[in-house]
Design a protein around this motif. Sequence first.
Motif, mmCIF file in Angstrom:
data_model
loop_
_atom_site.group_PDB
_atom_site.id
_atom_site.type_symbol
_atom_site.label_atom_id
_atom_site.label_comp_id
_atom_site.label_asym_id
_atom_site.label_seq_id
_atom_site.Cartn_x
_atom_site.Cartn_y
_atom_site.Cartn_z
ATOM 1 N N UNK A 87 0.976 -1.159 0.023
ATOM 2 C CA UNK A 87 0.142 -0.064 -0.049
ATOM 3 C C UNK A 87 0.731 1.436 0.047
ATOM 4 N N UNK A 88 1.885 1.314 0.621
ATOM 5 C CA UNK A 88 2.854 2.366 0.653
ATOM 6 C C UNK A 88 4.216 2.426 -0.151
ATOM 7 N N UNK A 89 4.096 1.422 -1.132
ATOM 8 C CA UNK A 89 5.356 1.209 -1.904
ATOM 9 C C UNK A 89 6.700 0.991 -0.981
ATOM 10 N N UNK A 90 6.589 0.164 -0.110
ATOM 11 C CA UNK A 90 7.798 -0.003 0.644
ATOM 12 C C UNK A 90 8.526 -1.373 1.155
ATOM 13 N N UNK A 91 8.416 -2.123 -0.320
ATOM 14 C CA UNK A 91 9.017 -3.167 0.017
ATOM 15 C C UNK A 91 10.441 -3.446 0.513
ATOM 16 N N UNK A 92 11.340 -2.368 0.220
ATOM 17 C CA UNK A 92 12.551 -2.626 0.811
ATOM 18 C C UNK A 92 12.848 -2.305 2.330
ATOM 19 N N UNK A 93 11.810 -1.771 2.920
ATOM 20 C CA UNK A 93 11.877 -1.109 4.228
ATOM 21 C C UNK A 93 11.720 -2.149 5.367
ATOM 22 N N UNK A 94 10.953 -3.366 4.769
ATOM 23 C CA UNK A 94 10.643 -4.615 5.553
ATOM 24 C C UNK A 94 9.861 -4.156 7.045
ATOM 25 N N UNK A 95 8.853 -3.955 6.824
ATOM 26 C CA UNK A 95 7.859 -3.537 7.889
ATOM 27 C C UNK A 95 6.568 -4.461 7.753
ATOM 28 N N UNK A 96 6.238 -5.052 8.558
ATOM 29 C CA UNK A 96 4.763 -5.805 8.620
ATOM 30 C C UNK A 96 4.420 -5.861 10.219
ATOM 31 N N UNK A 97 3.275 -6.553 10.297
ATOM 32 C CA UNK A 97 2.735 -6.788 11.603
ATOM 33 C C UNK A 97 1.808 -7.885 11.663
ATOM 34 N N UNK A 98 1.672 -8.291 12.954
ATOM 35 C CA UNK A 98 0.263 -9.194 13.117
ATOM 36 C C UNK A 98 -0.455 -8.594 14.261
ATOM 37 N N UNK A 99 -1.717 -8.772 14.328
ATOM 38 C CA UNK A 99 -2.574 -8.227 15.386
ATOM 39 C C UNK A 99 -3.526 -9.422 15.675
ATOM 40 N N UNK A 100 -3.300 -9.836 16.931
ATOM 41 C CA UNK A 100 -3.984 -10.968 17.533
ATOM 42 C C UNK A 100 -4.438 -10.956 19.020
ATOM 43 N N UNK A 101 -4.673 -12.166 19.472
ATOM 44 C CA UNK A 101 -5.017 -12.200 20.916
ATOM 45 C C UNK A 101 -3.488 -11.940 21.782
ATOM 46 N N UNK A 102 -3.713 -11.234 22.782
ATOM 47 C CA UNK A 102 -2.416 -10.932 23.329
ATOM 48 C C UNK A 102 -1.545 -12.403 23.688
ATOM 49 N N UNK A 103 -2.251 -13.556 24.025
ATOM 50 C CA UNK A 103 -1.240 -14.501 24.251
ATOM 51 C C UNK A 103 -0.342 -14.766 23.100
#
Length: 414
Positions: free
Chosen positions: A255-271
């Motif tokens: 979405x931000x044309x940032x392939x080389x920056x290497x940032x992603x995330x997960x969102x899920x239960x705290x455990x």
Amino acid sequence: MSSLATFRVQAGPQSLSERINSLAESQTLEMAKKARQLRAKGIDVISLNLGEPDFQTPQHIKEAAKKAIDEGFTFYTPVAGIPELRKGIAEKLCRENHIQVTAENIVVSTGAKQSLANVLLCLINPGDEVIIFAPFWVSYLEMVKLAEGKPVIVSGALENEYKVTAQQLQAAITPKTKAIMFSSPCNPTGAVFSRQELTAIARVVKEHEENGGNPIYIIADEIYEYINFTGEHFSIGSLDFIKDNVITVNGFSKGFAMTGWRVGYMAGPKWLADACDKMQGQVTSGTCSIAQKAALAAITGDLTPTLQMAQAYRRRRDLAKELLQQIPGIKTNHPEGAFYIFPDVSAYFGKSFGNYYIGNSYDLCMYLLNEAHVSIVDGDSFGAPNCVRISTAAADEQIKQAISRIGEALAKLA
Ligand code: PMP
Ligand code: GLU
């Protein structure tokens, strides 16, 4: 010296683990490598292989990174990400996706790729079944195998834009099912699951649990969320009745044309977020401090460049589809998001030209690479052996030229 020394294995590749030997090479990266090699020989190859935006990262994001460097933001960060980015992501998920999370549910990683690997490694025990909706992104299958899970492939039909239905999912669930995974918008088909379709899928998972089955986790990969031409991106994690079972994976590459920056995330239960934090703490630590500041600017900043890029992808989808439809024998799908088109090319299997024989989609890709100098990826790697994936993340002129070359090369096959 002991006589055993005579039987000693020599140091070298024979010492590699079974784990790595049984892992397939990423076919998207492999095709990109092959194209690069031909180009190094001076051949004019058009690369429509990698799913990588051809746009620059928007300026305000670059500025945030420069500022971070100038301010000396160059140290290790907390493993799960800098607090302001985790908070920013949680707020974005609440605001845009209606997923009710806070910073403690978020783990920032070195690309969505690592987020997916973290989640699978933290959830899957040897033998656990993971239902993968096909066509699927190449790395899902190999990641499940790395986690010693058993991939169970369920394929969507072209008539349904390759989307797996709730009924198909229900039929594939067994007492060993631990997770299901898919992307929407989908890589490689561009299909977008609607609110109704995802709600029906969520109900199947919920009913399984209510009928005494073990919990099934839904890994929803939403990395193409901003490249959606339907007007609505629906997140399965927003459904209150299933929210405890959903892990949403997303990132900044597309979405931000940032392939080389290497940032992603997960969102899920705290455990599970805590477990991913622990896993990442032993494997990579937090992702790049500078890139995290850039990601913060992306997620809190102006979305205009993102929306403009999505418009361009839509125009290119129309262009690619129209041109492909003019080639005899090719059956194209109708991508509603992402930047891929995934035509069925099986009408060309069994044909030949010169020394080339087209037995499958990989042969066809190699033929097109060598004969038309166009690099695309075979459908086998995505669990759809009749298809090929063509990336439309390229300039209109390149798309036109590439499809014209493909048409000419295919016409030679008899
Ligand atoms: N999921 C899908 C469906 C993808 O196409 C990609 C593209 N590489 C990723 C995850 C991983 O993206 P990244 O690691 O660059 O964030
Ligand atoms: N996701 C992109 C693709 O499918 C990038 C390459 C990769 O990481 O596999 O082409």
